[in-house]
Design a protein around this motif. Structure first.
Motif, short mmCIF file in Angstrom:
data_model
loop_
_atom_site.label_atom_id
_atom_site.label_comp_id
_atom_site.label_asym_id
_atom_site.label_seq_id
_atom_site.Cartn_x
_atom_site.Cartn_y
_atom_site.Cartn_z
N ASP A 25 -23.16 -12.10 -49.08
CA ASP A 25 -23.13 -11.45 -50.39
C ASP A 25 -22.57 -10.04 -50.34
O ASP A 25 -22.01 -9.56 -51.33
CB ASP A 25 -24.55 -11.42 -50.97
CG ASP A 25 -25.01 -12.81 -51.37
OD1 ASP A 25 -24.86 -13.17 -52.55
OD2 ASP A 25 -25.51 -13.54 -50.51
N ALA A 26 -22.71 -9.37 -49.20
CA ALA A 26 -22.19 -8.01 -49.09
C ALA A 26 -22.03 -7.65 -47.62
O ALA A 26 -22.63 -8.29 -46.74
CB ALA A 26 -23.12 -7.01 -49.79
N ALA A 27 -21.21 -6.64 -47.37
CA ALA A 27 -21.00 -6.15 -46.00
C ALA A 27 -21.21 -4.65 -45.97
O ALA A 27 -20.86 -3.94 -46.91
CB ALA A 27 -19.59 -6.50 -45.52
N ILE A 28 -21.78 -4.17 -44.87
CA ILE A 28 -22.05 -2.74 -44.69
C ILE A 28 -21.50 -2.32 -43.33
O ILE A 28 -21.82 -2.93 -42.31
CB ILE A 28 -23.56 -2.44 -44.75
CG1 ILE A 28 -24.13 -2.81 -46.12
CG2 ILE A 28 -23.83 -0.98 -44.42
CD1 ILE A 28 -25.64 -2.67 -46.20
N ARG A 29 -20.66 -1.29 -43.32
CA ARG A 29 -20.20 -0.73 -42.06
C ARG A 29 -21.31 0.16 -41.49
O ARG A 29 -21.85 1.02 -42.18
CB ARG A 29 -18.94 0.11 -42.28
CG ARG A 29 -17.68 -0.70 -42.56
CD ARG A 29 -17.17 -1.39 -41.30
NE ARG A 29 -16.72 -0.46 -40.29
CZ ARG A 29 -15.44 -0.12 -40.10
NH1 ARG A 29 -14.50 -0.66 -40.88
NH2 ARG A 29 -15.10 0.72 -39.16
N VAL A 30 -21.64 -0.05 -40.20
CA VAL A 30 -22.73 0.73 -39.60
C VAL A 30 -22.22 2.00 -38.93
O VAL A 30 -23.04 2.86 -38.56
CB VAL A 30 -23.52 -0.11 -38.58
CG1 VAL A 30 -24.17 -1.30 -39.25
CG2 VAL A 30 -22.65 -0.54 -37.41
N ASP A 31 -20.91 2.13 -38.75
CA ASP A 31 -20.37 3.33 -38.10
C ASP A 31 -20.11 4.41 -39.15
O ASP A 31 -18.97 4.75 -39.47
CB ASP A 31 -19.10 3.00 -37.32
CG ASP A 31 -18.10 2.19 -38.12
OD1 ASP A 31 -18.44 1.71 -39.22
OD2 ASP A 31 -16.95 2.04 -37.64
N ARG A 32 -21.21 4.93 -39.68
CA ARG A 32 -21.17 5.99 -40.69
C ARG A 32 -22.38 6.88 -40.49
O ARG A 32 -23.31 6.52 -39.76
CB ARG A 32 -21.17 5.39 -42.10
CG ARG A 32 -22.36 4.49 -42.38
CD ARG A 32 -22.45 4.08 -43.85
NE ARG A 32 -21.46 3.08 -44.20
CZ ARG A 32 -21.33 2.60 -45.45
NH1 ARG A 32 -22.11 3.05 -46.41
NH2 ARG A 32 -20.44 1.67 -45.71
N PRO A 33 -22.43 8.06 -41.10
CA PRO A 33 -23.57 8.95 -40.92
C PRO A 33 -24.90 8.29 -41.30
O PRO A 33 -24.95 7.42 -42.17
CB PRO A 33 -23.24 10.13 -41.84
CG PRO A 33 -21.75 10.12 -41.95
CD PRO A 33 -21.36 8.67 -41.91
N HIS A 34 -25.95 8.76 -40.64
CA HIS A 34 -27.28 8.18 -40.80
C HIS A 34 -27.71 8.05 -42.26
O HIS A 34 -28.11 6.97 -42.71
CB HIS A 34 -28.30 9.02 -40.03
CG HIS A 34 -29.73 8.64 -40.27
ND1 HIS A 34 -30.38 7.66 -39.56
CD2 HIS A 34 -30.64 9.11 -41.18
CE1 HIS A 34 -31.62 7.53 -40.00
NE2 HIS A 34 -31.80 8.40 -40.98
N ASP A 35 -27.65 9.15 -43.00
CA ASP A 35 -28.13 9.12 -44.38
C ASP A 35 -27.30 8.18 -45.24
O ASP A 35 -27.83 7.48 -46.11
CB ASP A 35 -28.11 10.54 -44.97
CG ASP A 35 -29.19 11.42 -44.37
OD1 ASP A 35 -30.11 10.88 -43.74
OD2 ASP A 35 -29.11 12.66 -44.54
#
Length: 323
Positions: free
Chosen positions: A182-192
């Motif tokens: 349903d969705a994708a999230i890139r994990v290589d981004r700032p913590h917050d």
């Protein structure tokens, strides 16, 4: 005295690179069987074994490889795991406990059967056997672009769950969304920023984590923001830790557990599935692979090229050695 020899990927010490060279041929004892190996996939667990982290050998020389596909003396094809030391899967022949194997269905080539064995069964165990993913649930797969995470995402989709795939490889994330996530999230981004994205895609019933480390900390921060389920159902969030590719340590704020009903467990703590259940799941998984319903990129490589392939990185294809 056995003077026959085979060729295999032979490890001579912890931390070394296996070398393709002769090795004494296995001889079956009571309750053992010699298998002619046809394919063995290269996995992070194989490298961890050679580094002394996982199933580390205690005597040398030792043939590497924790699982593979081969043929019995009667010609039957089977998938095997954890060969008896000092024999491993990455050789022309290996030694296993008798009857501790899974049949390989007709219509599936050896490389495919070997490639899907470890990541596929690990994904099935976590998502289906332990996680009990089902229609109406929301599943977050943290590390969805690795081999097992990729299959876990597709299995959860096939079980009717709403699935959020989180990982680093944008190409694979796009493929997973095209395949039903349903969705994708890139994990290589700032913590917050990552925590906000994870919180926005929730709430979750099941979290499957192959990464741990900083991405897991972002998940805990997201759970603190969202607390319990806004639908008021009060259902427990099952968090299953599978791998630690992003770090062996993650900070877990106490309020993450107090604000959200999280059950944090390690994969495997529920126990092992029966051999019959595992065989049925493996057969179904391979049928889905052949039908193109569950995808994994595979790269066959001659076992003789073990030294130049062992530490090769930067590819999202599953390397499969063929003796």
């Amino acid at each position: 005295m056995n003077t026959q020899q085979i060729h295999g990927a032979v490890l001579h010490g912890i931390g070394q690179t296996p070398r393709y060279e002769p090795f004494p041929a296995p001889v079956a004892g009571d309750d053992e069987a010699v298998l002619t190996v046809t394919a063995a996939a290269l996995k992070p667990s194989d490298r961890a074994m050679a580094k002394g982290v996982h199933y580390a050998p205690t005597t040398f020389p030792h043939v590497v490889g924790l699982d593979g596909v081969g043929r019995l003396e009667d010609g039957a094809r089977v998938a095997f795991f954890i060969p008896k030391p000092p024999f491993g899967a990455m050789a022309e022949r290996t030694l296993v406990r008798r009857d501790v194997w899974l049949p390989v269905p007709d219509g599936v080539d050896d490389a495919t059967a070997a490639a899907y064995l470890n990541p596929g069964m690990a994904a099935w165990k976590t998502v289906v056997f332990e996680g009990e993913a089902a229609t109406g649930q929301t599943v977050l797969v943290l590390g969805a672009t690795g081999a097992s995470g990729r299959i876990a995402t597709q299995l959860a989709v096939r079980h009717g769950a709403r699935v959020i795939a989180a990982g680093r490889n944008q190409r694979v994330l796009d493929e997973l969304v095209a395949g039903g996530a349903d969705a994708a999230i890139r994990v290589d981004r700032p913590h917050d920023e990552l925590a906000a994205a994870i919180a926005a895609a929730g709430p979750y019933d099941l979290i499957v984590d192959y990464l741990w480390g900083a991405p897991a900390e972002a998940v805990f921060a997201a759970l603190m923001r969202t607390g319990g389920r806004p639908d008021g159902a009060g259902r427990q969030i099952r968090y299953i830790l599978v791998g630690m590719t992003a770090g062996e340590v993650a900070g877990l704020p106490a309020m993450a557990l107090r604000k959200a009903p999280v059950q944090l467990i390690g994969s495997g703590t529920r126990g092992q599935a029966s051999l019959a259940d595992a065989a049925a799941a493996y057969a179904e998984l391979l049928q889905q692979a052949v039908a193109g319903e569950i995808l994994l990129d595979i790269e066959p490589v001659p076992l003789a090229d073990i030294e130049k392939t062992w530490e090769r990185g930067g590819s999202d294809r599953r390397i499969v050695f063929t003796p």
